[in-house]
Scaffold this motif. Structure first.
Motif, mmCIF file in Angstrom:
data_model
loop_
_atom_site.group_PDB
_atom_site.id
_atom_site.type_symbol
_atom_site.label_atom_id
_atom_site.label_comp_id
_atom_site.label_asym_id
_atom_site.label_seq_id
_atom_site.Cartn_x
_atom_site.Cartn_y
_atom_site.Cartn_z
ATOM 1 N N GLY A 23 -3.284 3.684 -4.526
ATOM 2 C CA GLY A 23 -2.493 3.365 -3.345
ATOM 3 C C GLY A 23 -2.840 2.030 -2.721
ATOM 4 O O GLY A 23 -2.571 1.791 -1.538
ATOM 5 N N LEU A 24 -3.420 1.105 -3.517
ATOM 6 C CA LEU A 24 -3.936 -0.157 -2.991
ATOM 7 C C LEU A 24 -2.871 -1.252 -2.999
ATOM 8 O O LEU A 24 -2.028 -1.297 -3.897
ATOM 9 C CB LEU A 24 -5.130 -0.619 -3.828
ATOM 10 N N SER B 75 0.839 -1.199 0.000
ATOM 11 C CA SER B 75 0.000 0.000 0.000
ATOM 12 C C SER B 75 0.870 1.244 0.000
ATOM 13 O O SER B 75 2.010 1.235 0.475
ATOM 14 C CB SER B 75 -0.889 0.030 1.243
ATOM 15 N N ARG B 76 0.315 2.331 -0.541
ATOM 16 C CA ARG B 76 1.018 3.604 -0.461
ATOM 17 C C ARG B 76 1.258 3.963 1.008
ATOM 18 O O ARG B 76 0.346 3.907 1.824
ATOM 19 C CB ARG B 76 0.187 4.695 -1.135
ATOM 20 N N THR C 274 -9.809 8.359 -7.422
ATOM 21 C CA THR C 274 -9.424 7.366 -6.429
ATOM 22 C C THR C 274 -10.572 7.066 -5.474
ATOM 23 O O THR C 274 -10.774 5.911 -5.064
ATOM 24 C CB THR C 274 -8.189 7.846 -5.653
ATOM 25 N N ILE D 256 0.455 4.795 7.430
ATOM 26 C CA ILE D 256 -0.481 3.668 7.384
ATOM 27 C C ILE D 256 -1.165 3.531 8.725
ATOM 28 O O ILE D 256 -0.507 3.451 9.775
ATOM 29 C CB ILE D 256 0.264 2.361 7.049
ATOM 30 N N ARG E 190 -8.166 -3.741 -0.318
ATOM 31 C CA ARG E 190 -8.371 -2.363 0.120
ATOM 32 C C ARG E 190 -7.103 -1.847 0.779
ATOM 33 O O ARG E 190 -6.236 -2.637 1.197
ATOM 34 C CB ARG E 190 -9.576 -2.271 1.056
ATOM 35 N N HIS E 191 -6.983 -0.534 0.888
ATOM 36 C CA HIS E 191 -5.765 0.075 1.401
ATOM 37 C C HIS E 191 -5.405 -0.472 2.781
ATOM 38 O O HIS E 191 -6.267 -0.633 3.648
ATOM 39 C CB HIS E 191 -5.944 1.596 1.483
ATOM 40 N N ALA F 27 -12.085 3.342 -4.910
ATOM 41 C CA ALA F 27 -12.099 2.684 -3.608
ATOM 42 C C ALA F 27 -13.505 2.297 -3.155
ATOM 43 O O ALA F 27 -13.669 1.382 -2.338
ATOM 44 C CB ALA F 27 -11.450 3.600 -2.565
#
Length: 376
Positions: free
Chosen positions: A330-331, A102-103, A277, A150, A354-355, A281
């Motif tokens: 960003g996933l 993830s980002r 985005t 995160i 998902r993120h 999402a």
């Protein structure tokens, strides 16, 4: 390039520091296409890099040299970056495991907080799910100044059991056209059937945002502007301007596009992608995982040895599957070696979560590694 150079001296990148601190011995550099802007690893500087699993085919790009090194057994782990599929595409080509974090999981500092408007992430290529999870977890260290963070759980160092998931299967391109390779379509169906047999809720579906082809144009704008900045840094290093003829034609074209944009035009594309985005999402509110082929087609044949940029671009487009949307959003995503052709050409399948939910992807991946299908 793990160590970045300043005009006055050198500085270790955060990913390099994390790799060394985790106990790894760094052996050297691997090949990439010029400026990392192709899905085949061929350049005037590096020549043609071949796929150890099929020598007449590409190992993918842009981290093709890393994939070739792992697939050939030279190393167990190789560093990679992924701005549009450059971990997962080579993994698919070479029958490897490619986990795109993830980002915000892995730092891009200290010379850059983000790259390609936040699309680029750092990671590794491995042969096993355990190594992909454990090494990525070791590299997921926060550094002061990182622009993203995160909030979800950490990546598990040991894969857990896969609880029942709601899985959407992309059985064709968002445009409605079938995947170019019948072998790819077959493997998608086999993997979906295996998930269903294991008690997961499997149904056809994918985010409607992927049918908005305009996102590709805005993404290309981000890449072009970053290429222009990179070219300017090269010019600062060598003390003169670069002529277009010194660059691969595709990168010269990206420079021209970037130079034609004003700052408002660049920001307009960034804002468009930011709102897109949210639409992307939204799909994960009703599903846990999206299943796609990593690439819609098989790895392309390598060049003849003389680097032809028009051919590189054509072969990159030919291989382009469904990867860069995960970068923009960003996933987390992972490519797994779950199939092959009768002649043994690897076919990768991608799972997108998902993120910050790498945990689910790693658990599903480990289940495939234990119980199949697994072609690695």
């Amino acid at each position: 390039a793990l160590t970045q150079t300043r005009v006055l001296g050198t500085v270790d990148s955060n990913i390099y520091r994390a790799i060394v601190d985790a106990g790894f011995v760094v052996l050297g550099r691997t090949t990439v296409p010029e400026f990392a802007t192709a899905f085949v690893t061929e350049s005037v500087a590096g020549g043609v890099t071949r796929n150890p699993r099929a020598l007449d085919r590409t190992p993918g790009g842009s981290s093709g040299g890393s994939a070739a090194a792992v697939a050939a057994g030279m190393v167990a782990v190789a560093h990679t970056t992924d701005g549009g599929g450059s971990i997962r595409q080579p993994a698919s080509c070479c029958g490897l495991v490619g986990l795109k974090p993830s980002r915000g999981r892995v730092s891009l500092g200290p010379e850059a907080g983000e790259s390609w408007a936040g699309a680029t992430v750092e990671g590794v290529l491995t042969r096993t799910v355990r190594d992909a999870a454990a090494v990525t977890a070791a590299l997921a260290r926060p550094f002061p100044g990182d622009p993203y963070s995160i909030g979800g759980p950490p990546i598990p160092t040991v894969p857990g059991e896969a609880a029942p998931q709601r899985i959407g299967v992309m059985r064709h391109h968002p445009s409605g056209t079938p995947w170019p390779s019948a072998d790819v379509a077959r493997v998608v169906d086999e993997v979906a059937a295996a998930l269903s047999a294991r008690g997961h809720r499997v149904s056809d579906g994918f985010p409607a945002a992927l049918a908005e082809a305009e996102y590709l144009r805005h993404y290309d704008t981000m890449v072009a502007v970053d290429v222009e900045l990179l070219a300017q840094r090269v010019e600062a290093q060598i003390g003169r301007s670069l002529a277009d003829g010194e660059l691969a034609p595709r990168n010269a074209e990206k420079r021209a596009l970037a130079q034609s944009l004003g700052a408002p035009g660049y920001l307009a594309s960034r804002y468009w992608l930011a709102t897109w985005t949210y639409r992307l999402a939204e799909w994960w509110s009703g599903f846990d995982v999206l299943l796609t082929p990593t690439m819609g087609n098989l790895p392309s044949l390598v060049g003849s040895g003389e680097v032809d940029d028009a051919s590189i671009v054509a072969r990159s487009v030919e291989m382009m599957g469904m990867t860069n949307f995960a970068n923009i959003g960003g996933l987390p995503a992972i490519s797994l070696p779950l199939g092959s052709t009768e002649s043994g050409i690897p076919i990768g399948i991608q799972l997108v979560g998902r993120h910050a939910d790498e945990h689910t992807l790693v658990a599903l991946a480990a289940d495939f590694e234990r119980n199949g299908p697994w072609a690695g």
